[in-house]
Design an enzyme around this catalytic site. Structure first.
Site, PDB file in Angstrom:
ATOM      1  N   GLU A 296      -7.094   4.914   7.231  1.00 26.59           N
ATOM      2  CA  GLU A 296      -6.920   6.343   6.882  1.00 26.59           C
ATOM      3  C   GLU A 296      -8.157   6.871   6.152  1.00 26.59           C
ATOM      4  OE1 GLU A 296      -3.070   5.794   5.084  1.00 26.59           O
ATOM      5  OE2 GLU A 296      -2.312   5.327   7.080  1.00 26.59           O
TER       6      GLU A 296
ATOM      7  N   SER B  49       2.957  -1.956  10.504  1.00 27.16           N
ATOM      8  CA  SER B  49       4.392  -1.997  10.819  1.00 27.16           C
ATOM      9  C   SER B  49       5.052  -3.337  10.505  1.00 27.16           C
ATOM     10  CB  SER B  49       4.630  -1.607  12.287  1.00 27.16           C
ATOM     11  OG  SER B  49       4.200  -0.268  12.493  1.00 27.16           O
TER      12      SER B  49
ATOM     13  N   LYS C 127       0.106   4.273  -0.460  1.00 31.12           N
ATOM     14  CA  LYS C 127      -0.548   5.498   0.036  1.00 31.12           C
ATOM     15  C   LYS C 127      -0.267   6.649  -0.950  1.00 31.12           C
ATOM     16  CE  LYS C 127      -0.260   3.489   4.577  1.00 31.12           C
ATOM     17  NZ  LYS C 127      -0.295   3.626   6.007  1.00 31.12           N
TER      18      LYS C 127
ATOM     19  N   ASN D 102       0.872  -1.175   0.000  1.00 31.33           N
ATOM     20  CA  ASN D 102       0.000   0.000   0.000  1.00 31.33           C
ATOM     21  C   ASN D 102       0.912   1.229   0.000  1.00 31.33           C
ATOM     22  OD1 ASN D 102      -1.820   2.023   0.445  1.00 31.33           O
ATOM     23  ND2 ASN D 102      -2.320   1.421   2.551  1.00 31.33           N
TER      24      ASN D 102
END
Ligand code: PGA
Length: 252
Positions: free
Chosen positions: A101, A215, A15, A13
């Protein structure tokens, strides 16, 4: 390689990172170094401005790719949105939905995410649904309640389990360097699996990939992957560099 022959998914991902030039540079190096996997499936979610570069770079590969979000309609007066139909037209495979998010910064609620999930599936594209609890919810012992609510909204729609991938991402572990312990992750994955069983039965639920995100790094990937119900990862920060994402993909 373990005896379990189910596919393992390694999803990136990105982002709001990388431009088309950086996207091409990433894939040029990544594809050169990526070994021929027997069962692993690599997925990339680039920002929407890099979907075209991604489609060109991955055209003759086994990798899957798609957008990080979309709207619940194919076309129309929806300024600023991404069309899943266009992702499909560009030969994309999958759409990421319900990332924390999107939920927190862009105020997407369960119902909206559910409507988008069923819309994307109606186009015969895969859907990766993100769910996960905040630290406050975990500390008040509400993790299962939250996961159940987020899942139920989607599972009450017309959903094809063959097009569904779940990403369990505890919000407190995303981008914080605080990874869930193997026991915490496995416990949540097992609970998610049990919810899927209630809907579809054990046989089908066992086949739905449940990825862990939050993470994930090269040095914790192997340990997490050994857990019975972890079928791969959704990786943010560590997917931006070829070396670290490749190292995670090699954890299988
Ligand atoms: P992270 O992000 O790996 O940087 O924690 C994961 C995600 O947001 O999908």
């Amino acid at each position: 390689m373990s005896v379990n022959k189910k596919p393992i998914y390694f999803a990136a991902n990105w982002k709001l990172n990388k431009n088309p030039k950086e996207t091409r540079e990433f894939f040029e190096q990544f594809l050169k170094e990526l070994p021929a996997f027997k069962r692993s499936q690599v997925i990339v979610f680039p920002p929407s401005t890099c979907l075209e570069a991604t489609s060109q770079c991955l055209l003759d590969t086994e990798m899957l790719w798609g957008s990080q979000n979309c709207y619940s309609a194919a076309h129309g007066a929806f300024t600023g949105e991404t069309s899943a139909q266009t992702v499909k037209d560009m030969a994309g495979h999958i759409v990421l939905l319900g990332h924390s998010e999107r939920r927190t910064l862009f105020l997407e609620n369960d119902e909206f995410i559910a409507s988008k999930t069923s819309f994307v599936q109606s186009l015969n594209l895969k859907t990766m649904l993100c769910i996960g609890e905040t630290l406050k919810e975990r500390e008040s012992n509400d993790t299962n309640k939250v996961l159940s609510k987020q899942l139920k909204a989607v599972l009450s729609q017309k959903i094809d389990p063959n097009l569904l991938i779940i990403a369990y991402e505890p919000v407190w572990a995303i981008g914080t360097g605080k990874v869930a312990s193997v026991a915490q992750a496995q416990e949540a994955h097992k609970f998610i699996r049990s919810e899927l069983e209630l809907k579809w039965g054990a046989e089908i639920a066992a086949e739905i990939p449940i990825l862990y995100g939050g993470s994930v790094k090269p040095d914790n990937a192997k340990e997490l992957l050994a857990a019975a119900d972890i079928n791969g990862f959704l990786v943010g920060g560590a997917s931006l560099q070829v070396d670290s994402f490749l190292a995670i993909c090699m954890a299988d």
